[in-house]
Design a protein around this motif. Structure first.
Motif, mmCIF file in Angstrom:
data_model
loop_
_atom_site.group_PDB
_atom_site.id
_atom_site.type_symbol
_atom_site.label_atom_id
_atom_site.label_comp_id
_atom_site.label_asym_id
_atom_site.label_seq_id
_atom_site.Cartn_x
_atom_site.Cartn_y
_atom_site.Cartn_z
ATOM 1 N N LYS A 30 60.007 47.783 3.657
ATOM 2 C CA LYS A 30 59.245 46.603 3.248
ATOM 3 C C LYS A 30 60.083 45.339 3.396
ATOM 4 C CE LYS A 30 56.816 49.003 -0.464
ATOM 5 N NZ LYS A 30 56.540 48.973 -1.896
ATOM 6 N N ILE A 31 59.406 44.212 3.517
ATOM 7 C CA ILE A 31 60.087 42.922 3.529
ATOM 8 C C ILE A 31 60.701 42.703 2.147
ATOM 9 C CG2 ILE A 31 59.775 40.431 3.707
ATOM 10 C CD1 ILE A 31 57.532 40.985 5.700
ATOM 11 N N GLY A 32 61.930 42.262 2.115
ATOM 12 C CA GLY A 32 62.621 42.011 0.853
ATOM 13 C C GLY A 32 63.416 43.204 0.351
ATOM 14 N N GLN A 33 63.239 44.358 0.953
ATOM 15 C CA GLN A 33 63.985 45.547 0.535
ATOM 16 C C GLN A 33 65.402 45.486 1.078
ATOM 17 O OE1 GLN A 33 62.356 49.228 1.963
ATOM 18 N NE2 GLN A 33 63.764 50.470 0.766
ATOM 19 N N SER A 34 66.360 45.925 0.247
ATOM 20 C CA SER A 34 67.763 45.959 0.651
ATOM 21 C C SER A 34 68.292 47.379 0.563
ATOM 22 C CB SER A 34 68.604 45.069 -0.262
ATOM 23 O OG SER A 34 68.248 43.729 -0.120
ATOM 24 N N VAL A 35 69.209 47.706 1.450
ATOM 25 C CA VAL A 35 69.908 48.981 1.416
ATOM 26 C C VAL A 35 71.397 48.702 1.589
ATOM 27 C CG1 VAL A 35 67.998 50.405 2.237
ATOM 28 C CG2 VAL A 35 69.523 49.344 3.879
ATOM 29 N N VAL A 36 72.211 49.589 1.058
ATOM 30 C CA VAL A 36 73.663 49.459 1.182
ATOM 31 C C VAL A 36 74.173 50.653 1.978
ATOM 32 C CG1 VAL A 36 75.835 49.350 -0.077
ATOM 33 C CG2 VAL A 36 73.803 48.244 -1.008
ATOM 34 N N HIS A 37 74.962 50.366 3.016
ATOM 35 C CA HIS A 37 75.528 51.403 3.884
ATOM 36 C C HIS A 37 77.021 51.161 4.053
ATOM 37 C CE1 HIS A 37 71.776 53.202 5.274
ATOM 38 N NE2 HIS A 37 71.284 51.982 5.483
ATOM 39 N N GLU A 38 77.720 52.213 4.464
ATOM 40 C CA GLU A 38 79.117 52.070 4.864
ATOM 41 C C GLU A 38 79.154 51.227 6.136
ATOM 42 O OE1 GLU A 38 81.762 53.236 3.210
ATOM 43 O OE2 GLU A 38 80.460 54.120 1.685
ATOM 44 N N ASP A 39 80.164 50.389 6.254
ATOM 45 C CA ASP A 39 80.293 49.498 7.407
ATOM 46 C C ASP A 39 80.940 50.258 8.561
ATOM 47 O OD1 ASP A 39 80.365 47.356 9.058
ATOM 48 O OD2 ASP A 39 81.857 46.229 7.931
ATOM 49 N N THR A 40 80.117 50.722 9.496
ATOM 50 C CA THR A 40 80.605 51.449 10.667
ATOM 51 C C THR A 40 80.152 50.723 11.931
ATOM 52 O OG1 THR A 40 78.632 52.836 10.781
ATOM 53 C CG2 THR A 40 80.474 53.663 9.453
ATOM 54 N N PRO A 41 80.833 50.952 13.043
ATOM 55 C CA PRO A 41 80.429 50.297 14.287
ATOM 56 C C PRO A 41 79.004 50.651 14.712
ATOM 57 C CG PRO A 41 82.651 51.144 14.505
ATOM 58 C CD PRO A 41 82.114 51.661 13.195
ATOM 59 N N SER A 42 78.587 51.896 14.516
ATOM 60 C CA SER A 42 77.241 52.278 14.927
ATOM 61 C C SER A 42 76.192 51.572 14.069
ATOM 62 C CB SER A 42 77.055 53.790 14.848
ATOM 63 O OG SER A 42 77.251 54.251 13.538
ATOM 64 N N LEU A 43 76.453 51.426 12.786
ATOM 65 C CA LEU A 43 75.525 50.732 11.904
ATOM 66 C C LEU A 43 75.476 49.245 12.246
ATOM 67 C CD1 LEU A 43 73.841 51.582 9.293
ATOM 68 C CD2 LEU A 43 75.439 50.064 8.194
ATOM 69 N N ARG A 44 76.618 48.667 12.560
ATOM 70 C CA ARG A 44 76.652 47.257 12.975
ATOM 71 C C ARG A 44 75.829 47.050 14.246
ATOM 72 N NH1 ARG A 44 78.903 42.787 10.192
ATOM 73 N NH2 ARG A 44 80.168 43.682 8.557
ATOM 74 N N GLY A 45 75.900 48.010 15.172
ATOM 75 C CA GLY A 45 75.129 47.912 16.407
ATOM 76 C C GLY A 45 73.639 47.965 16.153
ATOM 77 N N MET A 46 73.222 48.827 15.221
ATOM 78 C CA MET A 46 71.808 48.917 14.869
ATOM 79 C C MET A 46 71.342 47.605 14.244
ATOM 80 S SD MET A 46 71.795 52.775 13.365
ATOM 81 C CE MET A 46 70.204 52.619 12.588
ATOM 82 N N ALA A 47 72.149 47.044 13.340
ATOM 83 C CA ALA A 47 71.792 45.785 12.689
ATOM 84 C C ALA A 47 71.751 44.648 13.716
ATOM 85 C CB ALA A 47 72.778 45.466 11.577
ATOM 86 N N PHE A 48 72.641 44.685 14.702
ATOM 87 C CA PHE A 48 72.652 43.651 15.740
ATOM 88 C C PHE A 48 71.385 43.709 16.586
ATOM 89 C CE2 PHE A 48 73.795 41.951 19.919
ATOM 90 C CZ PHE A 48 74.275 40.700 19.546
ATOM 91 N N LYS A 49 70.886 44.917 16.829
ATOM 92 C CA LYS A 49 69.684 45.094 17.645
ATOM 93 C C LYS A 49 68.460 44.440 17.005
ATOM 94 C CE LYS A 49 66.858 48.695 19.757
ATOM 95 N NZ LYS A 49 66.710 50.137 19.982
ATOM 96 N N VAL A 50 68.432 44.426 15.672
ATOM 97 C CA VAL A 50 67.283 43.850 14.953
ATOM 98 C C VAL A 50 67.720 42.658 14.101
ATOM 99 C CG1 VAL A 50 65.907 45.957 14.968
ATOM 100 C CG2 VAL A 50 67.530 45.563 13.107
ATOM 101 N N ARG A 51 68.694 41.902 14.579
ATOM 102 C CA ARG A 51 69.271 40.793 13.815
ATOM 103 C C ARG A 51 68.265 39.702 13.480
ATOM 104 N NH1 ARG A 51 70.946 40.668 18.984
ATOM 105 N NH2 ARG A 51 70.647 38.773 20.181
ATOM 106 N N HIS A 52 67.170 39.631 14.223
ATOM 107 C CA HIS A 52 66.139 38.640 13.943
ATOM 108 C C HIS A 52 65.198 39.095 12.823
ATOM 109 C CE1 HIS A 52 64.582 41.471 16.872
ATOM 110 N NE2 HIS A 52 63.353 41.142 16.493
ATOM 111 N N LEU A 53 65.341 40.339 12.371
ATOM 112 C CA LEU A 53 64.486 40.889 11.313
ATOM 113 C C LEU A 53 65.235 41.142 10.009
ATOM 114 C CD1 LEU A 53 62.646 43.610 13.441
ATOM 115 C CD2 LEU A 53 61.825 41.321 12.877
ATOM 116 N N VAL A 54 66.559 41.252 10.081
ATOM 117 C CA VAL A 54 67.341 41.615 8.899
ATOM 118 C C VAL A 54 68.472 40.625 8.662
ATOM 119 C CG1 VAL A 54 66.846 44.077 9.165
ATOM 120 C CG2 VAL A 54 68.930 43.145 10.151
ATOM 121 N N LYS A 55 68.976 40.644 7.421
ATOM 122 C CA LYS A 55 70.144 39.837 7.057
ATOM 123 C C LYS A 55 71.240 40.812 6.636
ATOM 124 C CE LYS A 55 70.132 37.689 3.130
ATOM 125 N NZ LYS A 55 69.925 36.757 2.021
#
Length: 67
Positions: A30-55
């Motif tokens: 959902k919009i406004g939902q937050s999750v906490v993950h370990e900072d790994t290169p693969s996770l950073r890559g996933m976040a970069f792919k959808v950087r216009h949708l997530v913070k």
């Protein structure tokens, strides 16, 4: 290991299927939902792919317990 907080702030409506699956695999529904993950290169890559949708921001809070 450092942790990061990922928050969805835009909808996946109208986005390609690959981006929808990436947001879902990050654990966001959902919009406004937050999750906490370990900072790994693969996770950073996933976040970069959808950087216009997530913070993405570093996790400041400590787990459990109150003073």
């Amino acid at each position: 290991m450092p942790r990061i907080r990922i928050t969805q702030f835009r909808s996946v409506i109208g986005c390609p299927d690959g981006q929808r699956r990436t947001v879902r695999s990050l654990g966001l529904r959902k919009i406004g939902q937050s999750v906490v993950h370990e900072d790994t290169p693969s996770l950073r890559g996933m976040a970069f792919k959808v950087r216009h949708l997530v913070k993405v921001e570093p996790e400041n809070g400590e787990s459990g317990g109150s003073s």
